[in-house]
Design an enzyme around this catalytic site. Structure first.
Site, PDB file in Angstrom:
ATOM      1  CD  GLN A  20       4.579 -22.459  -0.320  1.00 58.30           C
ATOM      2  OE1 GLN A  20       4.080 -22.619   0.790  1.00 58.30           O
ATOM      3  NE2 GLN A  20       3.978 -22.899  -1.419  1.00 58.30           N
ATOM      4  CG  HIS A  80       2.224 -18.710   1.998  1.00 60.12           C
ATOM      5  ND1 HIS A  80       2.526 -19.210   3.235  1.00 60.12           N
ATOM      6  CD2 HIS A  80       0.861 -18.711   1.949  1.00 60.12           C
ATOM      7  CE1 HIS A  80       1.403 -19.516   3.895  1.00 60.12           C
ATOM      8  NE2 HIS A  80       0.389 -19.216   3.141  1.00 60.12           N
ATOM      9  CG  PHE A 109      -2.494 -21.736  -2.506  1.00 61.97           C
ATOM     10  CD1 PHE A 109      -2.616 -21.353  -1.170  1.00 61.97           C
ATOM     11  CD2 PHE A 109      -1.236 -21.624  -3.102  1.00 61.97           C
ATOM     12  CE1 PHE A 109      -1.524 -20.876  -0.449  1.00 61.97           C
ATOM     13  CE2 PHE A 109      -0.146 -21.156  -2.391  1.00 61.97           C
ATOM     14  CZ  PHE A 109      -0.280 -20.776  -1.069  1.00 61.97           C
ATOM     15  CG  HIS A 143      -6.703 -19.798   1.835  1.00 57.68           C
ATOM     16  ND1 HIS A 143      -7.482 -20.048   2.939  1.00 57.68           N
ATOM     17  CD2 HIS A 143      -5.514 -19.350   2.305  1.00 57.68           C
ATOM     18  CE1 HIS A 143      -6.792 -19.776   4.034  1.00 57.68           C
ATOM     19  NE2 HIS A 143      -5.593 -19.358   3.687  1.00 57.68           N
ATOM     20  CD  GLU A 144      -2.491 -17.075   0.739  1.00 57.69           C
ATOM     21  OE1 GLU A 144      -2.101 -15.949   1.105  1.00 57.69           O
ATOM     22  OE2 GLU A 144      -2.526 -18.057   1.512  1.00 57.69           O
ATOM     23  CE  LYS A 157      -5.446 -16.146   7.394  1.00 52.92           C
ATOM     24  NZ  LYS A 157      -4.855 -17.412   7.885  1.00 52.92           N
ATOM     25  CG  HIS A 158      -3.717 -12.813   3.456  1.00 49.60           C
ATOM     26  ND1 HIS A 158      -3.387 -12.404   4.731  1.00 49.60           N
ATOM     27  CD2 HIS A 158      -3.522 -14.155   3.442  1.00 49.60           C
ATOM     28  CE1 HIS A 158      -3.004 -13.454   5.454  1.00 49.60           C
ATOM     29  NE2 HIS A 158      -3.083 -14.536   4.690  1.00 49.60           N
TER      30      HIS A 158
HETATM   31  P1  5GP Z   1       1.269 -19.674  10.694  1.00 52.72           P
HETATM   32  O1  5GP Z   1       0.700 -19.570  12.047  1.00 52.72           O
HETATM   33  O2  5GP Z   1       1.197 -21.038  10.096  1.00 52.72           O
HETATM   34  O3  5GP Z   1       2.597 -19.035  10.557  1.00 52.72           O
HETATM   35  O4  5GP Z   1       0.340 -18.768   9.780  1.00 52.72           O
HETATM   36  C1  5GP Z   1      -0.927 -19.188   9.397  1.00 52.72           C
HETATM   37  C2  5GP Z   1      -1.558 -18.146   8.530  1.00 52.72           C
HETATM   38  O5  5GP Z   1      -1.843 -16.972   9.283  1.00 52.72           O
HETATM   39  C3  5GP Z   1      -0.661 -17.636   7.385  1.00 52.72           C
HETATM   40  O6  5GP Z   1      -0.727 -18.437   6.255  1.00 52.72           O
HETATM   41  C4  5GP Z   1      -1.258 -16.288   7.131  1.00 52.72           C
HETATM   42  O7  5GP Z   1      -2.449 -16.404   6.390  1.00 52.72           O
HETATM   43  C5  5GP Z   1      -1.590 -15.822   8.513  1.00 52.72           C
HETATM   44  N1  5GP Z   1      -0.467 -15.082   9.125  1.00 52.72           N
HETATM   45  C6  5GP Z   1       0.452 -15.591   9.997  1.00 52.72           C
HETATM   46  N2  5GP Z   1       1.290 -14.629  10.414  1.00 52.72           N
HETATM   47  C7  5GP Z   1       0.915 -13.497   9.782  1.00 52.72           C
HETATM   48  C8  5GP Z   1       1.375 -12.156   9.821  1.00 52.72           C
HETATM   49  O8  5GP Z   1       2.332 -11.811  10.521  1.00 52.72           O
HETATM   50  N3  5GP Z   1       0.731 -11.265   9.037  1.00 52.72           N
HETATM   51  C9  5GP Z   1      -0.328 -11.607   8.254  1.00 52.72           C
HETATM   52  N4  5GP Z   1      -0.898 -10.638   7.512  1.00 52.72           N
HETATM   53  N5  5GP Z   1      -0.813 -12.843   8.222  1.00 52.72           N
HETATM   54  C10 5GP Z   1      -0.210 -13.781   8.967  1.00 52.72           C
HETATM   55  P1  5GP Z   2      -2.577 -19.213   5.128  1.00 50.86           P
HETATM   56  O1  5GP Z   2      -3.872 -19.062   5.847  1.00 50.86           O
HETATM   57  O2  5GP Z   2      -1.578 -19.953   5.883  1.00 50.86           O
HETATM   58  O3  5GP Z   2      -2.216 -18.081   4.247  1.00 50.86           O
HETATM   59  O4  5GP Z   2      -2.877 -20.253   3.960  1.00 50.86           O
HETATM   60  C1  5GP Z   2      -2.647 -21.588   4.132  1.00 50.86           C
HETATM   61  C2  5GP Z   2      -3.835 -22.277   3.534  1.00 50.86           C
HETATM   62  O5  5GP Z   2      -3.627 -22.438   2.130  1.00 50.86           O
HETATM   63  C3  5GP Z   2      -3.997 -23.618   4.147  1.00 50.86           C
HETATM   64  O6  5GP Z   2      -5.371 -23.892   4.221  1.00 50.86           O
HETATM   65  C4  5GP Z   2      -3.342 -24.509   3.147  1.00 50.86           C
HETATM   66  O7  5GP Z   2      -3.899 -25.783   3.143  1.00 50.86           O
HETATM   67  C5  5GP Z   2      -3.602 -23.808   1.836  1.00 50.86           C
HETATM   68  N1  5GP Z   2      -2.530 -24.055   0.874  1.00 50.86           N
HETATM   69  C6  5GP Z   2      -2.691 -24.607  -0.339  1.00 50.86           C
HETATM   70  N2  5GP Z   2      -1.522 -24.714  -0.978  1.00 50.86           N
HETATM   71  C7  5GP Z   2      -0.580 -24.216  -0.144  1.00 50.86           C
HETATM   72  C8  5GP Z   2       0.824 -24.074  -0.251  1.00 50.86           C
HETATM   73  O8  5GP Z   2       1.465 -24.408  -1.254  1.00 50.86           O
HETATM   74  N3  5GP Z   2       1.458 -23.527   0.815  1.00 50.86           N
HETATM   75  C9  5GP Z   2       0.784 -23.133   1.931  1.00 50.86           C
HETATM   76  N4  5GP Z   2       1.487 -22.598   2.922  1.00 50.86           N
HETATM   77  N5  5GP Z   2      -0.538 -23.258   2.060  1.00 50.86           N
HETATM   78  C10 5GP Z   2      -1.219 -23.795   1.033  1.00 50.86           C
END
Ligand code: 5GP
Ligand code: 5GP
Length: 220
Positions: A16, A43, A103, A106-107, A110-111
């Protein structure tokens, strides 16, 4: 969990631009360690399927995030994987700091848990940090005259600069600043299952999130 047996095909390594996270309507917060350096930051490292779908939150119960397993990596993660979202509220509610550990958890939840067949927690975070160190995206863009100075730059030029340096076409997403202007938000690179080699993307991120023409590259 149904994902446990399904595995995955490749990773998106997503970086990011902090300026674009911070200048939105929502604003941002900094970690206790202070304002992160003005460069792209991690990210996440996201397991993905070749058809664009992806697993998420796999067997968290068996593989809970444990910060003590990555203690040796924390200094690197603080530099390259800083959180910018205001922990537990918005800046307007006087939540003035972000929470890196939250953070990272969370990562992982989720992943990371979905790549557990290949990488344990330490290997997962180390792989992401090593990928970050392979290329300096800001340097690559600056070498091509593309600078975070608030001016508009062509998405094609941004994409080609990265492709020339890395050898593979990136995915690029945009968001909007507080005034509604479109800006460069995140760069997606694809990585093989070992999480160590960049590859051509089997599929680029959803077109709804992509952007075209000229977009702002905001100051951070
Ligand atoms: P956004 O809809 O804000 O782009 O994505 C929200 C969250 O959904 C991301 O932070 C990520 O955790 C997950 N995400 C969105 N697009 C993708 C994708 O194409 N692949 C994967 N593995 N996760 C995704
Ligand atoms: P995603 O599901 O999109 O991978 O992760 C986004 C989640 O991580 C959201 O809940 C967001 O509030 C939290 N988060 C914490 N710090 C950050 C940051 O620096 N960037 C993003 N994109 N998400 C963050």
């Amino acid at each position: 969990n149904i994902w446990v047996s399904r595995d995955f095909d490749f990773f998106y390594f997503v970086q990011q631009w902090p300026g674009s996270f911070c200048d939105t309507k929502k604003s941002c917060c900094f970690p206790l360690t202070g304002k992160p350096v003005a460069n792209f930051s991690i990210h996440g490292l996201w397991p993905n399927f070749n058809d664009g779908s992806y697993p998420s939150s796999c067997n968290i119960a068996e593989n809970p995030f444990n910060q003590s397993q990555i203690i040796d990596l924390v200094p690197r993660a603080e530099k390259s994987w800083a959180s910018l979202s205001c922990a537990g509220g918005s800046k307007k509610e006087n939540k003035t700091n972000s929470d890196n550990e939250r953070f990272w958890k969370h990562e992982w939840d989720k992943h990371g848990t979905c790549s557990y067949s290949v990488l344990d927690e330490h290997a997962y975070f180390e792989a992401a940090l090593n990928l970050k160190d392979q290329f300096d995206l800001l340097q690559i863009l600056q070498n091509n005259g593309i600078k975070p100075d608030g001016n508009l730059y062509s998405i094609v030029n941004i994409s080609e600069a990265i492709e020339q340096a890395i050898g593979f076409q990136p995915g690029i997403t945009c968001n909007r600043d507080a005034l509604g202007n479109r800006q460069l938000n995140e760069i997606y690179l694809c990585v093989d299952k070992s999480a160590s080699n960049f590859i051509e993307c089997p599929i680029l991120p959803k077109s709804g999130k992509s952007c075209t023409g000229f977009v702002e590259f905001p100051i951070f």
